[in-house]
Design a protein around this motif. Structure first.
Motif, PDB file in Angstrom:
ATOM      1  N   LEU A   1      44.264  12.610  17.938  1.00 30.81           N
ATOM      2  CA  LEU A   1      45.387  12.992  17.089  1.00 30.81           C
ATOM      3  C   LEU A   1      46.701  12.565  17.740  1.00 30.81           C
ATOM      4  O   LEU A   1      46.900  12.769  18.933  1.00 30.81           O
ATOM      5  CB  LEU A   1      45.384  14.507  16.872  1.00 30.81           C
ATOM      6  CG  LEU A   1      44.064  15.101  16.369  1.00 30.81           C
ATOM      7  CD1 LEU A   1      44.172  16.621  16.263  1.00 30.81           C
ATOM      8  CD2 LEU A   1      43.668  14.495  15.034  1.00 30.81           C
TER       9      LEU A   1
ATOM     10  N   MET B   1      49.546  15.445  10.949  1.00 29.56           N
ATOM     11  CA  MET B   1      48.584  16.512  11.233  1.00 29.56           C
ATOM     12  C   MET B   1      49.123  17.897  10.921  1.00 29.56           C
ATOM     13  O   MET B   1      48.380  18.867  10.948  1.00 29.56           O
ATOM     14  CB  MET B   1      48.124  16.449  12.687  1.00 29.56           C
ATOM     15  CG  MET B   1      47.084  15.366  12.955  1.00 29.56           C
ATOM     16  SD  MET B   1      45.632  15.458  11.860  1.00 29.56           S
ATOM     17  CE  MET B   1      45.007  17.089  12.255  1.00 29.56           C
TER      18      MET B   1
ATOM     19  N   GLU C   1      48.258  19.823   5.450  1.00 34.08           N
ATOM     20  CA  GLU C   1      46.886  20.278   5.196  1.00 34.08           C
ATOM     21  C   GLU C   1      46.013  19.165   4.621  1.00 34.08           C
ATOM     22  O   GLU C   1      44.818  19.097   4.908  1.00 34.08           O
ATOM     23  CB  GLU C   1      46.901  21.476   4.239  1.00 34.08           C
ATOM     24  CG  GLU C   1      47.410  22.770   4.869  1.00 34.08           C
ATOM     25  CD  GLU C   1      46.504  23.258   5.992  1.00 34.08           C
ATOM     26  OE1 GLU C   1      45.283  23.000   5.934  1.00 34.08           O
ATOM     27  OE2 GLU C   1      47.022  23.897   6.915  1.00 34.08           O
TER      28      GLU C   1
ATOM     29  N   ARG D   1      44.721  17.048   7.498  1.00 36.11           N
ATOM     30  CA  ARG D   1      43.652  17.727   8.238  1.00 36.11           C
ATOM     31  C   ARG D   1      42.358  17.729   7.437  1.00 36.11           C
ATOM     32  O   ARG D   1      41.275  17.497   7.987  1.00 36.11           O
ATOM     33  CB  ARG D   1      44.049  19.162   8.582  1.00 36.11           C
ATOM     34  CG  ARG D   1      42.991  19.845   9.454  1.00 36.11           C
ATOM     35  CD  ARG D   1      43.264  21.305   9.666  1.00 36.11           C
ATOM     36  NE  ARG D   1      44.504  21.538  10.372  1.00 36.11           N
ATOM     37  CZ  ARG D   1      44.931  22.753  10.715  1.00 36.11           C
ATOM     38  NH1 ARG D   1      44.216  23.824  10.398  1.00 36.11           N
ATOM     39  NH2 ARG D   1      46.062  22.892  11.365  1.00 36.11           N
TER      40      ARG D   1
ATOM     41  N   GLN E   1      48.027  22.851  16.089  1.00 35.37           N
ATOM     42  CA  GLN E   1      47.429  22.096  14.997  1.00 35.37           C
ATOM     43  C   GLN E   1      46.159  21.388  15.482  1.00 35.37           C
ATOM     44  O   GLN E   1      45.130  21.365  14.797  1.00 35.37           O
ATOM     45  CB  GLN E   1      48.418  21.066  14.437  1.00 35.37           C
ATOM     46  CG  GLN E   1      49.717  21.639  13.926  1.00 35.37           C
ATOM     47  CD  GLN E   1      49.508  22.739  12.897  1.00 35.37           C
ATOM     48  OE1 GLN E   1      48.873  22.535  11.868  1.00 35.37           O
ATOM     49  NE2 GLN E   1      50.061  23.905  13.177  1.00 35.37           N
TER      50      GLN E   1
ATOM     51  N   THR F   1      42.318  22.260  14.334  1.00 35.48           N
ATOM     52  CA  THR F   1      41.473  21.177  13.840  1.00 35.48           C
ATOM     53  C   THR F   1      40.177  21.102  14.644  1.00 35.48           C
ATOM     54  O   THR F   1      39.088  20.921  14.082  1.00 35.48           O
ATOM     55  CB  THR F   1      42.212  19.831  13.921  1.00 35.48           C
ATOM     56  OG1 THR F   1      43.416  19.906  13.143  1.00 35.48           O
ATOM     57  CG2 THR F   1      41.351  18.689  13.397  1.00 35.48           C
TER      58      THR F   1
END
Length: 252
Positions: free
Chosen positions: A43, A85, A88, A91, A129, A133
């Motif tokens: 990420l 990221m 929503e 993700r 975040q 995830t």
């Protein structure tokens, strides 16, 4: 030559897209975070230095997915998603695309304001975040590495991560700039067990193992309980949790 120049020049000479590649190399040297055959999600992956290193580490039998709001130029064997990221939809696309992963990496950093408290808070938000995830996509026993700027909120983030992994280490890679306050929290062995250390519950001993400990099942998860016999119903406190089994002590 400064350390900054050294890593910058090494990256150019060795074909890496950024000096940050050496941070992941050093994290791997200390923790073995990426193994051959792993499925890795990176990420905040642009421009792709970590993707290059991750691809080398997973080999032909592994797979790597990179995510960033910025465009990532093609890397052989790497899939990419262009997205934020903190959104929503992004993700959800990551979860749908990868299914289950062995490793989640995050070198995400906020746009710097120069005001340390703001930059720290934003870095923790981005790290969360990545953490959230990871909880969605990691297999049991999977690993997570996130970047964060040191500050008052780092400890709470680490505590929350420790509740979901067997252990967490804080590492300052040598390749980080001297002036940087960044550190990496590396969380090993994602716990998918239905119990956590400190939980108290009633269990039935279904069998006795080869070491003499009673064996109880909680939603299919194995708990070893010393000093118990088959058929007993006992109240226990969970004292240690591993990715695939745990230990408890009777309290009755």
């Amino acid at each position: 030559m400064t350390r900054k120049d050294d890593y910058y020049n090494r990256a150019k000479q060795e074909g890496y897209r950024s000096r940050a590649a050496y941070k992941l190399k050093q994290l791997h040297e200390e923790t073995g975070i990426v193994q051959p055959g792993d499925t890795v999600v990176d990420l905040g992956a642009a421009p792709g230095g970590w993707l290059q290193v991750a691809t080398e580490l997973v080999g032909d039998s592994g797979s790597v997915l990179g995510v960033d709001l910025q465009r990532i130029d093609d890397i052989d064997g790497v899939e990419t998603i262009r997205g934020d990221m903190t959104d929503e939809d992004t993700r959800a696309e990551v979860v749908e695309r990868v299914g289950k992963a062995d490793v989640v990496l995050s070198d995400m950093a906020p746009n710097m304001t120069g005001e340390y408290s703001v930059d720290h808070a934003r870095s923790v938000y981005l790290a969360r975040q990545a953490f959230e995830t990871a909880l969605e996509v990691l297999e049991g026993g999977g690993d997570l590495a996130v970047k964060v700027f040191e500050g008052p909120d780092t400890g709470r983030l680490r505590t929350d991560m420790e509740a979901e992994f067997e252990y967490v280490r804080a590492i300052h890679p040598e390749a980080s700039r001297d002036s940087s306050s960044e550190l990496f929290l590396v969380a090993k062995n994602h716990l998918t067990a239905p119990v956590r250390t400190g939980d108290e519950l009633a269990v039935t001993i279904e069998d006795v193992g080869s070491e003499g400990d009673g064996i109880a099942k909680v939603e299919g998860f194995t708990l070893f309980v010393p000093g118990t016999e088959t058929g007993e119903e006992v109240q226990v406190t969970v004292v240690d949790v591993k990715p695939r089994f745990g230990f408890a002590e009777r309290v009755d």
